[in-house]
Design a protein around this motif. Sequence first.
Motif: not given
Length: 215
Positions: A116, A137, A139, A156
């Motif tokens: 993330v 990922r 965010v 996420a």
Amino acid sequence: MNFTSSDRAARFTESVIREMTRICLQHGGINLAQGFPDFAAPMEIKEAAVEKIRGDVNQYAITWGAPALRQAIAHKFQTFNGVAIDPEQEVTVCCGSTESMIASLMAVVNPGDEVVVFEPFYENYGPDTILCGATPRYVTLHEPDWHLEEEELRQAFNEKTKAIIINTPNNPTGKVFSREELSLIAELCRQWAAIAVTDEIYEHIVYDGAEHVSM
């Protein structure tokens, strides 16, 4: 004979920071892309470096860092960050935060994992993740105060999540993650057995009463 770069290397372009510096030099602009101090290094640091050179302190250190330096780092973490760490088992000295980040990720992330990454982000985080064979990922941190949406962060995380990168204070936004936000991240890391990899290089540069909190 023609040589081609690896598929891995072909995915990357010139550093945005270096590109901005190059263009700035080309046009004689004021460079805000890189951190170039406009003041000299403190005399104490210069004198200490000269003293070590004259004292022939020039041999390889222990792989994970000289004992005195690791002890000093542990002391700093205890007194400033309020985190007790063992200098023998929990401190590894690297050549700057860039090496520290990629080394940390490569030590814990496997191909097929997910990492993330909050965006906007310092330009190395995405490539570091990809070099590990993992999938970033992203965010979003939302303007104007660069806050994170709890539900977006929760979505996420999944069974593939191996790590999350936290840069606080954040480059390039200056956002300082709050204690509540860090508590949410810690909760998700525990829930999904993920590792929080933090970059706190700007911990002393906070404004407007903001408080830096270490993960």
